[in-house]
Structures are given as C-alpha cells and as structure tokens.
Write a protein that holds these residues in place. Structure first.
Motif: not given
Ligand SMILES: *Cc1c(COP(=O)(O)O)cnc(C)c1O
Length: 363
Positions: A283-286, A280-281, A351, A355, A347, A277
């Motif tokens: 990889r979503q962070c800019g 995956a998280d 955030k 980015v 995470i 998890k």
C-alpha cells in the motif's frame, strides 16, 4: 496442424486449452511466488520401505487422522491425488456428458472448466458481483440441468471468503437437484470459516481440501473430499483402484499427526504476519493502485501498468501470477506469500518502478 493421430482424438480434447499451471508457464526466477506454494520444505521420513504390494485404496491411518482434523466421521472422508482429482471425480460421478452441466463464478480457480471440458460436460459461468460475492438471482436463473456448483472459498485468486449466508441460500435452492462443492483449498489459513459443520444439515454439500497449501506438501499430490457417506460411496465407484502410492500415504499420515498439524499451524500464523506486512508495504508503493484483503497465503493487487510490473519483476527473478485476463481483474497480479526476505525483494523491486500517477500522465 492436424495429423492422423490428432484426428483420432475426441473433439473436446482437440479443442482443449490445458490448465496453465505455474510450472508449465516456466520462467527462470529464484523467487517463486506464482503457485501459492508454502516457501519452505517440511521434513518427513519414509517409514514404509517396501513397495512390492499394492497400496490400500483409502489408507486407514490417513483417513482417520484427516477425519479427526476436520471433526468428521471416517465415512465422510475420501483421500485422492490432490483436490484437483476431487474436482474431476465429482463430474465423473454426477454429470452425464452432453446432458448435465457444472456451474462456477469467475474470477475463480481454473480447473473447474478444464475438468468439465476434458470430460465433455458443459460448464456455465455466472460472474461474481463487483464485491466478489455470489450473484444469487443470476445463479438461480442458470441452474436448469446443473448437477455440480463449485464455490471457491476463500476464493482463488481474489483471496476473499464467500458470504456464508449466500452459500446457505445456494444450498437451499439446489436441494435435491445439484451438489454444492465448497473448494476449501485455503481454509487452513482461516479454519473458523470452514463449512464442515454444515454437512449434517445438507446431504448435497461437498468440501474439497488439500495438503498442497498450508501443509506445505504441493509436491506430494494429496487432497481430500469431505461429504456425507452417500456421496463418498458414489465417488468410491469411480476413483482409481490405487489412487495414492505407498510413499504418499506414508508422508500424508505424518503430516496429519498431532505434531504435523502443530507445525502447520505455526507456519500459518507466521505466514499471516508476513502477509499482513506485505499488504501494508504494497500500500506504500506508488505503482500499486489497490491491494485486496486476503484470508489466504496470497495477495491480489491492482497495478496501473501490470504487464510492465510483471516483466520488471520477472527480469529480476521474481515470478508472480498474472490474473489480468480474468473477468473483473484487469491490471491484477497475484503474489504468493513467500518468506519475509522474498516479500522484501518484491517490495524493493516495486520501489524502482514509476508511481501510478506518472504512468497515467504517459498514457
Ligand atoms: C491449489 C488449489 C487446488 C488444487 O489443490 P491440489 O490438492 O494441489 O490438487 C484446488 N483448488 C484451489 C482453489 C486451489 O487453489
């Protein structure tokens, strides 16, 4: 500054930079994700209540249980003060200072060089290829005078397994000349990849293990060296007479009971779910450029502005491990898998950061 006392010390010790353990680096965080420790304590009891007698040098129950866990004979197992002591015992037993050398492949674990330097044994490095696999032709060129080759698999800090076919080739080219030491500190997170099954084919293969990572006992200081009986007998000549205290042996035996192993295995599967998890998280962070796959309880990621990321998280009490200085790892931070809540805090902190593309525009 040199005082008279300093001049008395061996020159290699004076020149030595000690291992920068996560504990020595300090910090005042409340989320410790920098030493690959298990995030929660496992319960134990002290059943041995007397300490007037010296402990057994190799506590029989610990050896029996670890041998059973690893699928080996008891004469193939040595227990010592952490895998770190195993790294050092091998140099002390096999390398002549000023004559022999050890070899390893950065980016990798820092104690191989520290132990060699402390003992005054030369170390040679052959950088891993871009995919972090072994550069076998370059290793072959450097083997002259090498007695011990350390291969960390899964590798710390990159998280990948070393290709077993490459390790086989290395074992063939070192036969009769050098030991190949597979550091399996993280193997309990991917037990199918262990090389223990190869010991019968290769008299010069040695495997290092520990209770510090998946078994959640870093504070215990207990590790294992697995090898053929001939190697173990040589290490027994140089080990301290009482390497483990009575409480350590007592707790290690409990950790290696059927119940202790079942608890560890349950922790491992929970941790792997948390790790996947987190990956995956991330990889979503800019602000994250790249997240590397991991077979372990940590994840390596590349950030555009890693020192800023490190500092921002540090200020929020989240302590990561900076790997920026290792060859090939510019911009990389290593994140130990904590509890789900701890990973979520990483995470949310990430955030808040700009980015990656904004950083590039600023630069
Ligand atoms: C943590 C670690 C060790 C040291 O383990 P201890 O048993 O705590 O001394 C050895 N090798 C690697 C690759 C490690 O990450």
């Amino acid at each position: 500054m040199s005082s008279k006392i300093e001049e008395l010390a061996r020159s290699n010790v004076r020149a030595l930079t000690p291992y920068q353990s996560a504990r020595r680096l300090g910090g005042t965080g409340d989320v410790w994700l920098n030493a690959n420790e298990y995030p929660l304590a496992v319960p134990f009891e002290l059943s041995q209540q007397t300490l007037n007698r010296y402990p057994e040098c190799q506590p029989a129950l610990v050896i029996e249980r670890y041998a059973a866990y690893a699928g080996l004979d008891t004469d193939q197992v040595l227990v010592c003060r952490g895998a770190d002591e195993g790294i050092e015992l091998l140099i002390r037993a096999f390398c002549e200072p000023g004559k022999d050398a050890v070899l390893f492949c950065p980016p990798t674990y820092g104690m191989y060089s520290v132990s060699a330097e402390t003992i005054g044994v030369e170390y040679r490095t052959v950088e891993a290829r871009e995919d972090w696999q072994l550069n076998l032709p370059a290793i072959a060129d450097q083997l002259d005078g090498v007695k011990v080759v350390y291969i960390c698999s899964p590798n710390n800090p990159t998280g990948n397994l070393v290709n077993p076919d490459d390790i086989r080739q290395l074992l063939e080219m070192t036969r009769g000349k050098a030991l190949v030491v597979a550091d399996e500190a993280y193997i309990d997170f991917c037990p199918q990849a262990s090389l223990t099954g190869w010991l019968k084919e290769y008299p010069h293969l040695v495997i290092l293990r520990t209770l510090s990572k998946a078994f959640a006992l870093a504070g215990l200081r207990c590790g294992f060296t697995l090898a053929n009986a001939e190697v173990i007998a040589l290490l027994m000549k140089v080990i301290a007479p009482y390497p483990l205290s009575t409480p350590v042996a007592d707790i290690a035996a409990q950790a290696l009971s059927a119940e202790g192993i079942a608890v560890m295995q349950r922790h491992v599967s929970e941790l792997i779910a948390t790790r996947d998890k987190l990956i995956a998280d991330l990889r979503q962070c800019g602000c994250v450029e790249q997240v590397f796959p991991s077979e372990t309880n940590y994840v390596l990621a590349r950030f555009t502005a890693s020192s800023q990321v490190f500092k921002t998280l540090w200020d929020r009490g989240i302590i990561l491990r900076d790997q920026n200085k290792q060859p090939g790892l510019s911009g990389c931070l290593r994140i130990t898998i904590g509890t789900r809540e701890e990973c979520d805090r990483v995470i949310s902190a990430l955030k808040t950061l700009p980015v990656a593309s904004d950083f590039r525009e600023q630069a």
